[in-house]
Every structure is written in C-alpha cells, then in structure tokens.
Design a protein around this motif. Structure first.
Motif, PDB file in Angstrom:
ATOM      1  N   ARG A  90      -8.241  -1.034  -3.441  1.00 31.80           N
ATOM      2  CA  ARG A  90      -7.846  -0.845  -2.619  1.00 31.80           C
ATOM      3  C   ARG A  90      -8.434  -1.248  -1.089  1.00 31.80           C
ATOM      4  O   ARG A  90      -8.578  -2.083   0.084  1.00 31.80           O
ATOM      5  CB  ARG A  90      -7.103  -0.190  -1.494  1.00 31.80           C
ATOM      6  CG  ARG A  90      -5.283  -0.746  -1.570  1.00 31.80           C
ATOM      7  CD  ARG A  90      -4.679   0.649  -1.181  1.00 31.80           C
ATOM      8  NE  ARG A  90      -4.491   1.411  -1.677  1.00 31.80           N
ATOM      9  CZ  ARG A  90      -4.954   3.333  -1.354  1.00 31.80           C
ATOM     10  NH1 ARG A  90      -4.113   3.434  -0.518  1.00 31.80           N
ATOM     11  NH2 ARG A  90      -5.153   3.734  -2.754  1.00 31.80           N
ATOM     12  N   LYS A  95       0.931  -1.414  -0.144  1.00 29.08           N
ATOM     13  CA  LYS A  95      -0.027   0.196   0.164  1.00 29.08           C
ATOM     14  C   LYS A  95       0.926   1.219   0.452  1.00 29.08           C
ATOM     15  O   LYS A  95       1.818   1.217   0.126  1.00 29.08           O
ATOM     16  CB  LYS A  95      -1.053   0.094   1.082  1.00 29.08           C
ATOM     17  CG  LYS A  95      -0.061   0.016   2.622  1.00 29.08           C
ATOM     18  CD  LYS A  95      -1.046   0.129   3.534  1.00 29.08           C
ATOM     19  CE  LYS A  95      -0.899   0.275   4.915  1.00 29.08           C
ATOM     20  NZ  LYS A  95      -0.245   1.571   5.173  1.00 29.08           N
ATOM     21  N   PRO A  96       0.142   1.887  -0.567  1.00 27.86           N
ATOM     22  CA  PRO A  96       1.137   3.499  -0.448  1.00 27.86           C
ATOM     23  C   PRO A  96       1.347   4.543   0.963  1.00 27.86           C
ATOM     24  O   PRO A  96       0.666   4.005   1.415  1.00 27.86           O
ATOM     25  CB  PRO A  96       0.682   4.442  -0.887  1.00 27.86           C
ATOM     26  CG  PRO A  96      -1.274   3.671  -1.438  1.00 27.86           C
ATOM     27  CD  PRO A  96      -0.727   2.222  -1.255  1.00 27.86           C
ATOM     28  N   TRP A 109      -3.584  -3.170  -4.602  1.00 26.62           N
ATOM     29  CA  TRP A 109      -3.201  -2.039  -4.405  1.00 26.62           C
ATOM     30  C   TRP A 109      -2.206  -2.117  -6.838  1.00 26.62           C
ATOM     31  O   TRP A 109      -1.465  -1.673  -7.589  1.00 26.62           O
ATOM     32  CB  TRP A 109      -2.055  -1.164  -4.330  1.00 26.62           C
ATOM     33  CG  TRP A 109      -1.790   0.263  -4.463  1.00 26.62           C
ATOM     34  CD1 TRP A 109      -2.204   1.115  -5.195  1.00 26.62           C
ATOM     35  CD2 TRP A 109      -0.815   0.135  -4.709  1.00 26.62           C
ATOM     36  NE1 TRP A 109      -1.958   2.009  -5.521  1.00 26.62           N
ATOM     37  CE2 TRP A 109      -0.884   1.896  -4.654  1.00 26.62           C
ATOM     38  CE3 TRP A 109       1.211   0.646  -3.961  1.00 26.62           C
ATOM     39  CZ2 TRP A 109       0.443   2.834  -4.643  1.00 26.62           C
ATOM     40  CZ3 TRP A 109       1.647   1.259  -4.021  1.00 26.62           C
ATOM     41  CH2 TRP A 109       1.112   2.750  -4.612  1.00 26.62           C
ATOM     42  N   SER A 161       3.094   7.401   3.496  1.00 25.87           N
ATOM     43  CA  SER A 161       2.457   8.809   3.229  1.00 25.87           C
ATOM     44  C   SER A 161       3.771   9.571   2.403  1.00 25.87           C
ATOM     45  O   SER A 161       3.132  10.524   2.384  1.00 25.87           O
ATOM     46  CB  SER A 161       2.229   9.545   4.758  1.00 25.87           C
ATOM     47  OG  SER A 161       3.445   9.311   5.352  1.00 25.87           O
ATOM     48  N   ASP A 214       4.446   8.401  -0.482  1.00 18.80           N
ATOM     49  CA  ASP A 214       4.185   8.498  -1.671  1.00 18.80           C
ATOM     50  C   ASP A 214       3.370   9.347  -2.263  1.00 18.80           C
ATOM     51  O   ASP A 214       3.158  10.122  -3.284  1.00 18.80           O
ATOM     52  CB  ASP A 214       3.264   7.009  -2.337  1.00 18.80           C
ATOM     53  CG  ASP A 214       4.723   5.938  -1.877  1.00 18.80           C
ATOM     54  OD1 ASP A 214       5.299   6.503  -2.003  1.00 18.80           O
ATOM     55  OD2 ASP A 214       4.301   5.284  -1.652  1.00 18.80           O
ATOM     56  N   LEU A 215       1.708   9.475  -1.077  1.00 15.39           N
ATOM     57  CA  LEU A 215       0.497  11.050  -1.725  1.00 15.39           C
ATOM     58  C   LEU A 215       1.648  11.901  -1.415  1.00 15.39           C
ATOM     59  O   LEU A 215       1.433  12.617  -2.538  1.00 15.39           O
ATOM     60  CB  LEU A 215       0.188  10.780  -0.367  1.00 15.39           C
ATOM     61  CG  LEU A 215      -0.966   9.240   0.333  1.00 15.39           C
ATOM     62  CD1 LEU A 215      -1.294   9.544   1.842  1.00 15.39           C
ATOM     63  CD2 LEU A 215      -1.731   8.587  -0.845  1.00 15.39           C
ATOM     64  N   THR A 216       2.756  12.481  -0.803  1.00 14.74           N
ATOM     65  CA  THR A 216       3.139  13.679  -0.740  1.00 14.74           C
ATOM     66  C   THR A 216       3.890  13.976  -2.115  1.00 14.74           C
ATOM     67  O   THR A 216       3.334  14.866  -2.554  1.00 14.74           O
ATOM     68  CB  THR A 216       4.608  13.789   0.567  1.00 14.74           C
ATOM     69  OG1 THR A 216       3.558  12.927   1.294  1.00 14.74           O
ATOM     70  CG2 THR A 216       4.967  15.643  -0.069  1.00 14.74           C
ATOM     71  N   TYR A 270      -7.390  14.162  -0.303  1.00  9.84           N
ATOM     72  CA  TYR A 270      -7.570  11.926  -0.726  1.00  9.84           C
ATOM     73  C   TYR A 270      -7.554  11.791   0.853  1.00  9.84           C
ATOM     74  O   TYR A 270      -8.206  10.915   0.232  1.00  9.84           O
ATOM     75  CB  TYR A 270      -5.642  12.755  -1.172  1.00  9.84           C
ATOM     76  CG  TYR A 270      -6.040  10.829  -1.773  1.00  9.84           C
ATOM     77  CD1 TYR A 270      -6.407  10.931  -2.878  1.00  9.84           C
ATOM     78  CD2 TYR A 270      -5.212  10.097  -1.123  1.00  9.84           C
ATOM     79  CE1 TYR A 270      -6.737   9.046  -3.165  1.00  9.84           C
ATOM     80  CE2 TYR A 270      -5.645   8.487  -2.096  1.00  9.84           C
ATOM     81  CZ  TYR A 270      -5.413   8.681  -2.915  1.00  9.84           C
ATOM     82  OH  TYR A 270      -6.022   6.872  -2.948  1.00  9.84           O
ATOM     83  N   ARG A 271      -7.110  12.296   2.204  1.00  8.04           N
ATOM     84  CA  ARG A 271      -6.814  11.410   2.985  1.00  8.04           C
ATOM     85  C   ARG A 271      -8.593  11.458   3.320  1.00  8.04           C
ATOM     86  O   ARG A 271      -9.256  10.286   4.324  1.00  8.04           O
ATOM     87  CB  ARG A 271      -6.294  12.034   4.406  1.00  8.04           C
ATOM     88  CG  ARG A 271      -4.725  11.479   4.199  1.00  8.04           C
ATOM     89  CD  ARG A 271      -4.090  11.476   5.530  1.00  8.04           C
ATOM     90  NE  ARG A 271      -2.354  11.698   5.336  1.00  8.04           N
ATOM     91  CZ  ARG A 271      -1.537  10.698   5.256  1.00  8.04           C
ATOM     92  NH1 ARG A 271      -2.410   9.372   4.999  1.00  8.04           N
ATOM     93  NH2 ARG A 271      -0.301  10.455   5.086  1.00  8.04           N
ATOM     94  N   VAL A 290      -2.494  15.672   0.005  1.00  7.96           N
ATOM     95  CA  VAL A 290      -1.891  15.118   0.752  1.00  7.96           C
ATOM     96  C   VAL A 290      -3.843  15.062   1.556  1.00  7.96           C
ATOM     97  O   VAL A 290      -4.289  13.773   2.051  1.00  7.96           O
ATOM     98  CB  VAL A 290      -1.440  15.050   1.417  1.00  7.96           C
ATOM     99  CG1 VAL A 290      -1.252  13.987   2.454  1.00  7.96           C
ATOM    100  CG2 VAL A 290       0.151  14.916   0.216  1.00  7.96           C
ATOM    101  N   TYR A 305      -3.985  -8.328   0.007  1.00 13.05           N
ATOM    102  CA  TYR A 305      -2.819  -7.631   0.023  1.00 13.05           C
ATOM    103  C   TYR A 305      -2.423  -7.169  -1.165  1.00 13.05           C
ATOM    104  O   TYR A 305      -1.539  -6.769  -1.165  1.00 13.05           O
ATOM    105  CB  TYR A 305      -1.445  -9.049  -0.140  1.00 13.05           C
ATOM    106  CG  TYR A 305       0.144  -8.284  -0.245  1.00 13.05           C
ATOM    107  CD1 TYR A 305       0.340  -7.717   1.212  1.00 13.05           C
ATOM    108  CD2 TYR A 305       0.856  -9.677  -0.870  1.00 13.05           C
ATOM    109  CE1 TYR A 305       1.999  -8.177   1.064  1.00 13.05           C
ATOM    110  CE2 TYR A 305       1.767  -8.887  -1.161  1.00 13.05           C
ATOM    111  CZ  TYR A 305       2.621  -8.246  -0.027  1.00 13.05           C
ATOM    112  OH  TYR A 305       3.687  -8.072  -0.436  1.00 13.05           O
TER     113      TYR A 305
END
Lengths: 257, 357
Positions: B302, A109-110, B238, A112, A114-116, B14-15, B11, B235
């Motif tokens: 995901r 999974k990515p 992604w 943080s 990666d998000l930046t 998106y979160r 960010v 798993y």
C-alpha cells in the motif's frame, strides 16, 4: 446446524484417483480431525473443499451453499485455509501479513474494524510482542502461528487447517488448539489435518480416517482403536482407554507394512 | 497471559507505525519539490529561486520565462514522470511475479523498444545525422517512437499469451520475458550490422535514455497513460500484498491471482513501452527504487507503490540534474548516469540485504 457436507467426492490427479467417494457432515461448533498416513489424501481433501482443486464429481456444501457455485470473495468469506507452509519473498510485518486475512471483507484498503480484528487475533494467539516484527525474522513455529492468525482474522464460517501442529512445540500446540476451540461457535466449524493421533483424539469432536484416498473409519475419538490404527498406518500400537479420548503409543512398524 | 499484555493497544501501535511511513512519503515529496525548484534554476543560465518562482507564476515574461517554460519545465516534469512510472512498474512487477529481480528490464520490454527504434531507422528510414555539431537528427521522431512502442507492445502481448498457457505463473512470465529480451537483443544486433554509419549513430543515440527529448506534447501523451496506471496500481496495492503470499493463499483470500497478474503485467508493460519509446532506455530505476523503499520503510504494497513513485521521480530528476551540470557545458544523457549509479546502489543493497534474498 450443518456447517459442512460432502457427498460422494471423487478427485484424481492425472487420472490416478486420489480421493474416492468421500462423504461426511460436520455440525456447527465441531472440530473435525482428518488423519491418515502420508499420501492418504488429507491435504487434497482440504484443497477440494476450498475450491483450490476441482473435484471430478460429488458435491460440497457449506451451510447449504454449493461451493462449486461460489467464487472469489463470497467463497473467501465462508472458507478460510491455513496452508502447511508459505515462503515470504519480501519483508512484511506480522501485523500486515495477518491483515491480508481481511482482504475478502474490505475493498481496496483495510478499515479500522479490520485493524481491531487483527489486533484481537494477535492477542488471542499471544503474538502481540511480534506484531511489528518482520515475518522473515520469526522462528518456524512463530511463523506457523502467524499463518493461523491470518486464518482467524479472515473470520470464515469454516476454517481449514493443513497440519497446523507441525513445527510447533508442545506448548504452542496446546495454545493453538485451545484458541481454535475457543474460536468455534455454533455457527462455525473447523477441519484440521493431523499427524499426531493423540492431539487429534484429545481435541477433535469428529475424526475422519483416510487410507489410500478412502474413508477407512469415521466417528468420535473413540474410533481410534488398535484394529483401526494398525491397518491404516502399518504400525503396532498400544491404545489406552482411560477416558473417552484414547491415547496411543506407537510400538514398531508392522512387518510388510 | 497477563493483564498488561492484554491491554496493549496494537491498533494504535500499528497506526503510529504506519504514520511513520506516511511521514517518510511526505518528506520525499518535499525533497522532490525542492529539487525540482533547484533543477529549474541550474543550467547554462543560472536563475535564482526568486526568478524561477517568478517565471513559474508568470510574473516574469522575459528570458527566464522562456527558459523555464520551453526548456527546463518539460524536462523536469518528464524526469519525474518517467522516474515515477518506471519505479512503479518495477515495484508492481516485483510483487506480482514474487521476484526481487523483476523490473521493466526483466520482461524484455526495453530490449524490444531498442529493436523497434533500430527497426524504424534501418528499415523505415527514419534516421539520418548531420555533420554539424556532430548531432544526430531523427527525421521523423514519431516514426521511431511509434515503432519502439509497437515492438514493446508485441513483447507484452507475447508474454501475456504465452503466460496464459501456464496460467500466468510468475516463473513462466519471467522466463518468457528473458527469452524475448534475448531475441530482441539479437534482432537489434542484426539491425546494427546492416545499418550504415549514419543510421548506426542514430540507433546508438536513441538508446541513450534522455529526458531532454520530450516536448510538452510528449509529456501530455505520457501523462495520459502513466497517471491512470499509477492510480490502478495504487488501488490494487493491498491485493498485491495478499498475492505476495503465493497464489494458493491469494485464492483462498478471494483473489484471482492469474487475472491480477496478467492485468498488472499489461499495465506495467504499457507504461514502460510508452516511456521508453519517448525517452530511450533508462536502466535500474525500476529495479533499484522498490528495493530502496523496502530497505528504508518496509515492503507493504500500500505504501511501496506510492513511495516508489516519489523516490523514482526524485532519483531520476536528481540524476538528470547531475547529468546536466556535472560535465557542463556537455549534457550527458541521464540513462548513462542511472546505469553508473544503479550498479553500486544495487550491489550495496544486495550486500547489506538481510532478511530477504
């Protein structure tokens, strides 16, 4: 520092040789433009460099490492590829699509970081307004920029772009090429195929002119002269050399060309 | 361009966008638990929530406890497990094969299972019916289950082997699945033609998917395969996202799409074969649920996979609860109900579908 080195690369599709004895080197920070008419082997060359196609013979090294000995994630951290086009089957946000560029850097999974990275790339390319839009709702030009953003997000040492300017309007073309120039550092390089000789002349450090799968000419933008362009493209052109970077005006197809 | 744009915090945008998906997942989970509690209470003997909870916690050892532990709980858990497994298999296959029509059905697995069940009844003599109550008794249910499973796995192996000839491209896998599905439908028809009346009713009865057949042992066997498979899909979710951009892009992102597709197809085939062998054919869950998720909360793999599991479990449990109560005292096989529900749902999604297909 030499980023990319090709030695005597040969490739054939079903026994017809598509690429013949291609050799060149690209220095760090350099932008290589690959030009030539349709079918001259530009895309094939990019795919060979990226191991998507396996050359018959010859050697490709990126920063001294042989591409034929690298695979999977190791290769994907060195080389990024921005395809001419792609057809999304299922909906996805722009952010999520660009985030897949981080796949070679993360496990399942990515992170943080990666998000930046993705956030910075989207801002650089002026895509922040679109970040949470569905990719299927974008215009052709916007979608191209998203694919390019994914290539940047991958943070490879060498980025290969296949016709990135197609279907971009003038403003977007300049924005993308300026961003690409800004992205280049001493330890990075980019190889781009172009149809537009003027853009290639304006932005590239090195040009590789292909004709029928062979290198017809190679050098700085100054090699784009009438004597080179006319036989390669079969088109009569006027070339003005007001600066080091020439500008080309096509006139008419040459008879028999 | 201008400073306000540059200052946007993508960010956290998106979160919070992602957090909304997680809230949706939690909401479905809560609904699923509530529905399970309700479902345990309804039936020939109605139990209040208090009685149900009491029986579950072991506070009550009377009739309520017997009903809950011996009849309703295995049924409820089977419905959730089967719904989750089929929906996850469908979601994974759709992403892996880049095809919105992919589902456990598309690969011909269910057809092969039906053929296997018919094969066991007609050739291996596993079925007979008793006149009383018009019921059908399968003499040795394990022979039918094993035969159904074996023939489904033959299909999976054939698809995988044929797929390898063409580097497991999505189109090869789908076309092979459709062809094998037709083959087994033909074989199933042949079996029916040669079956006597008793055998025929056993075969037909088997194909009505019914989660009420499963015992605790069946449930344990199914969980032992389905739960690890769900973890496997979770798993790899992604990577499936990267694969949905096409094989070329997947390769340039360091993924081996041929291998992942092959592995995923085998895992999805394994789940489907096992579930169908135990409970019969339950259509549309694997096809419709992933599309509902894409419509409601978007397609990122995901959360597509876990969300499909939850919604699949919820839908199948809801359908089974309805099937038990709607024509009470007759208990309908849930497979019939999902087919009736699935079609209008699917057509609705197709018509309302914008943005893709």
């Amino acid at each position: 520092m030499v980023i990319l080195k090709l030695e005597d690369l040969d490739f054939s599709y079903n026994k017809s040789r598509t690429l013949k004895e291609i050799s060149f080197t690209l220095e760090g920070g350099g932008l290589l433009g690959i030009v030539g008419p349709n079918g001259s082997g530009k895309t094939t060359l990019l795919k060979c460099i990226n191991n998507l196609l396996t050359p018959d013979s010859g050697e490709i090294t990126v920063k001294g490492e042989k591409m034929s000995e690298l695979g999977g994630r190791d290769l994907a951290r060195k080389l990024g590829f921005v395809p001419q086009t792609e057809e999304p089957v299922f909906p996805s946000t722009v952010f999520d699509l660009v985030l897949t560029g981080r796949t070679p850097h993360s496990s399942w999974k990515p992170s943080s970081d990666d998000l930046t990275v993705v956030s910075d790339v989207l801002k650089d390319l002026g895509l922040e307004e679109l970040a949470l839009r569905d990719v299927n709702s974008l215009s052709g030009g916007q979608f191209r920029k998203v694919l390019i953003a994914r290539g940047f997000a991958q943070e490879p040492e060498l980025l290969l772009l296949d016709e990135p300017m197609a279907s971009l309007d003038l403003r977007h073309q300049l924005e993308v090429l300026n961003t690409l120039r800004g992205w280049l550092t001493e330890s990075r390089g980019a190889a781009v195929t172009f149809h537009d000789l003027n853009l290639a002349a304006k932005y590239c450090d090195e040009l590789l002119i292909l004709k029928d799968g062979e290198v017809f000419a190679r050098g700085g933008p100054e090699i784009l002269t009438r004597e080179v362009i006319e036989p390669v493209y079969g088109v009569e052109v006027e070339v003005s050399k007001a600066t080091v970077r020439p500008s080309i005006t096509p006139i008419r197809p040459l008879a028999g060309g | 361009m201008n400073s306000t744009v540059a200052d946007r915090d993508l960010v956290s945008e998106y979160r919070s966008y992602f957090a909304r998906k997680v809230i949706f997942l939690l909401a479905v989970l809560v609904l699923l638990l509530a529905l399970a509690l309700f479902s345990l209470g309804v039936g020939a003997v109605r139990l209040s929530v208090g009685e149900t909870v009491g029986a579950l916690l072991g506070a009550d050892s009377g009739i309520a406890s017997t009903i809950i532990w011996n009849i309703r709980l295995p049924r409820v858990l089977t419905a959730v497990l089967v719904g989750a497994g089929l929906a996850a298999a469908g979601a994974a296959l759709q992403s892996l094969l880049r095809n919105p029509l992919a589902s456990p059905y598309t690969l011909g697995i269910s057809h092969a299972a039906a053929f296997g069940a018919a094969f066991s009844v007609v050739i291996l003599g596993a079925g007979s019916s008793s006149a009383e109550a018009g019921g059908v008794i399968v003499n040795n249910p394990y022979i039918t289950t094993i035969s159904a499973f074996a023939w489904s796995m033959v299909t999976v192996i054939l698809i995988v082997l044929l797929g390898r000839l063409k580097n497991s491209s999505p189109v090869t896998l789908i076309l092979t699945g459709i062809a094998l599905g037709s083959l087994f439908t033909a074989g199933y028809t042949v079996m029916q033609y040669f079956a006597d009346q008793t055998e025929l009713s056993s075969i037909v009865f088997w194909t009505f998917g019914d989660v009420g057949r499963a015992t605790w042992t069946h449930l344990a066997l199914m969980s032992a395969v389905v739960l690890p498979a769900l973890i496997y899909f979770g798993y790899n979710g992604w990577r499936y996202r990267a694969m949905s951009s096409g094989d070329q892009t997947a390769k340039s992102l360091g993924i081996n799409p041929g291998r992942l597709r092959l592995e995923g197809t085998i895992v999805a085939g394994l789940i489907t074969s096992l579930l169908v062998s135990f409970v019969g054919i339950i259509g549309f869950v694997g096809l419709v649920v992933p599309h509902m998720i894409r419509r409601f909360i978007g397609g990122e793999e995901r959360y597509l996979l876990p969300a499909s599991c939850l919604l699949g479990g919820f839908l199948l449990l809801g359908s089974d609860t309805a099937a038990r109560t709607v024509a009470a005292p007759i208990v309908l096989p849930v497979g019939i109900l999902t087919s009736f529900l699935g079609v209008p749902l699917f057509i609705y999604l197709v018509i309302r579908g914008k943005g893709y297909w």
